[in-house]
Design a protein around this motif. Structure first.
Motif, PDB file in Angstrom:
ATOM      1  N   ASP A 195       0.870  -1.176   0.135  1.00 22.33           N
ATOM      2  CA  ASP A 195      -0.047   0.057  -0.087  1.00 22.33           C
ATOM      3  C   ASP A 195       0.748   1.230   0.062  1.00 22.33           C
ATOM      4  O   ASP A 195       0.632   2.299  -0.766  1.00 22.33           O
ATOM      5  CB  ASP A 195      -0.903   0.025   0.952  1.00 22.33           C
ATOM      6  N   ALA A 196       1.895   1.123   0.604  1.00 26.10           N
ATOM      7  CA  ALA A 196       2.907   2.482   0.559  1.00 26.10           C
ATOM      8  C   ALA A 196       3.389   2.784  -0.942  1.00 26.10           C
ATOM      9  O   ALA A 196       3.509   3.913  -0.853  1.00 26.10           O
ATOM     10  CB  ALA A 196       4.315   2.038   1.523  1.00 26.10           C
ATOM     11  N   ALA A 197       3.643   1.878  -1.557  1.00 23.52           N
ATOM     12  CA  ALA A 197       4.075   2.047  -2.945  1.00 23.52           C
ATOM     13  C   ALA A 197       2.901   2.958  -3.946  1.00 23.52           C
ATOM     14  O   ALA A 197       2.972   3.942  -4.553  1.00 23.52           O
ATOM     15  CB  ALA A 197       4.305   0.778  -3.911  1.00 23.52           C
ATOM     16  N   TRP A 198       1.928   2.535  -3.492  1.00 24.09           N
ATOM     17  CA  TRP A 198       0.355   3.501  -4.064  1.00 24.09           C
ATOM     18  C   TRP A 198       0.632   4.828  -3.759  1.00 24.09           C
ATOM     19  O   TRP A 198       0.327   5.725  -4.414  1.00 24.09           O
ATOM     20  CB  TRP A 198      -0.878   2.898  -3.817  1.00 24.09           C
ATOM     21  N   LEU A 199       0.939   5.203  -2.433  1.00 26.26           N
ATOM     22  CA  LEU A 199       1.008   6.395  -2.064  1.00 26.26           C
ATOM     23  C   LEU A 199       2.114   7.138  -1.827  1.00 26.26           C
ATOM     24  O   LEU A 199       2.550   8.191  -1.423  1.00 26.26           O
ATOM     25  CB  LEU A 199       0.251   6.398  -0.617  1.00 26.26           C
ATOM     26  N   LYS A 200       3.125   6.560  -2.409  1.00 26.17           N
ATOM     27  CA  LYS A 200       4.500   7.078  -2.469  1.00 26.17           C
ATOM     28  C   LYS A 200       5.010   7.499  -1.359  1.00 26.17           C
ATOM     29  O   LYS A 200       5.556   8.362  -1.034  1.00 26.17           O
ATOM     30  CB  LYS A 200       4.585   8.301  -3.538  1.00 26.17           C
ATOM     31  N   LEU A 201       4.786   6.456  -0.172  1.00 23.04           N
ATOM     32  CA  LEU A 201       5.535   6.626   1.183  1.00 23.04           C
ATOM     33  C   LEU A 201       6.313   5.360   1.374  1.00 23.04           C
ATOM     34  O   LEU A 201       6.614   4.335   0.374  1.00 23.04           O
ATOM     35  CB  LEU A 201       4.448   6.298   2.145  1.00 23.04           C
ATOM     36  N   ALA A 202       7.283   5.404   2.310  1.00 24.34           N
ATOM     37  CA  ALA A 202       8.246   4.405   2.894  1.00 24.34           C
ATOM     38  C   ALA A 202       7.127   3.268   3.569  1.00 24.34           C
ATOM     39  O   ALA A 202       6.587   3.862   4.310  1.00 24.34           O
ATOM     40  CB  ALA A 202       9.324   4.796   3.598  1.00 24.34           C
TER      41      ALA A 202
END
Length: 247
Positions: A195-202
């Motif tokens: 899910d972090a990849a979708w929101l561009k988060l670590a």
């Protein structure tokens, strides 16, 4: 001889970092007046040059706007949401003069799970429709939303019909669903790698997770959704009213 000594951070960068944190956390609301150069000089005990260097960083990051003759105002990127009002994503973003966009990641019929059947009032192994969307503000991904809906409300609906459209608007206009209210529970959440990849988060970054159920005017629960929300783009507020005290 090589010495590995870290250089001290310039004072103007320290000030900029503190002020940025205050803007993002909502200490200074969007559109509000920002402390003057003189106020910042007195508070930090630094020169005007140092203050101006700090303000320049904030201005370059789009967090403040400096206007000749009218002072400095906050121009943060976060939307401050009231917990007492039900507004769809697109309408709320537009009211804040932001550019909203919704990308449908998946739309599929699947068997319901026990918890979903209880929430939506489904019977047996009745199927439901799962809608997964990525919501954008000014081209930045800010909300990852997974929504479960009763099958009869979404039968025959295509992804194209929901692209850049409010789900509530669709339900009202295409399914004649009149919403009455929605209950939402917010909790801190450590986001996983996928899910972090979708929101561009670590991976492991802190986000807000909101569980929402929406009920129509007949008393039927028509939506159950889980939203992963970036806290640097949304702030939630509510007013606490003091109870009348006996004299």
């Amino acid at each position: 001889m090589n010495e590995n000594k870290s250089r001290p951070r310039p004072m103007y960068r320290f000030i900029a970092r503190e002020l940025k944190a205050d803007i993002i956390s909502g200490v200074y609301a969007d559109g509000a007046s920002f402390p003057s150069e003189a106020d910042l000089q007195n508070a930090y005990g630094v020169s005007r040059v140092t203050v101006r260097s700090a303000l320049k960083i904030l201005e370059q990051e789009g967090l403040i706007k400096r206007r000749q003759g009218s002072g400095t105002v906050v121009s943060g990127r976060a939307i401050h949401k009231s917990l007492n009002t039900l507004l769809d994503f697109h309408r709320e973003a537009t009211l804040h003069l932001r550019n909203p966009r919704s990308q449908v990641l998946s739309l599929a019929e699947r068997p319901s799970r026990a918890r979903e059947r209880l929430i939506l009032g489904l019977e047996g192994a009745e199927n439901l429709v799962e809608l997964k969307r990525l919501r954008f503000l000014d081209e930045d991904p800010v909300v990852l939303q997974t929504t479960c809906l009763p099958l009869d409300l979404m039968q025959g609906v295509s992804s194209a019909e929901l692209k850049n459209r409010s789900l509530y608007d669709f339900l009202q206009k295409e399914r004649n669903i009149q919403l009455s209210y929605a209950d939402s529970v917010l909790e801190p959440y450590s986001i996983d790698k996928r899910d972090a990849a979708w929101l561009k988060l670590a991976p492991g970054a802190a986000v807000m997770r909101a569980h929402r159920t929406a009920v129509d005017k007949t008393g039927r629960t028509v939506e159950y959704s889980i939203n992963l929300i970036r806290g640097d783009y949304f702030k939630y507020s509510y007013r606490l009213m003091a109870d009348e005290m006996e004299p």
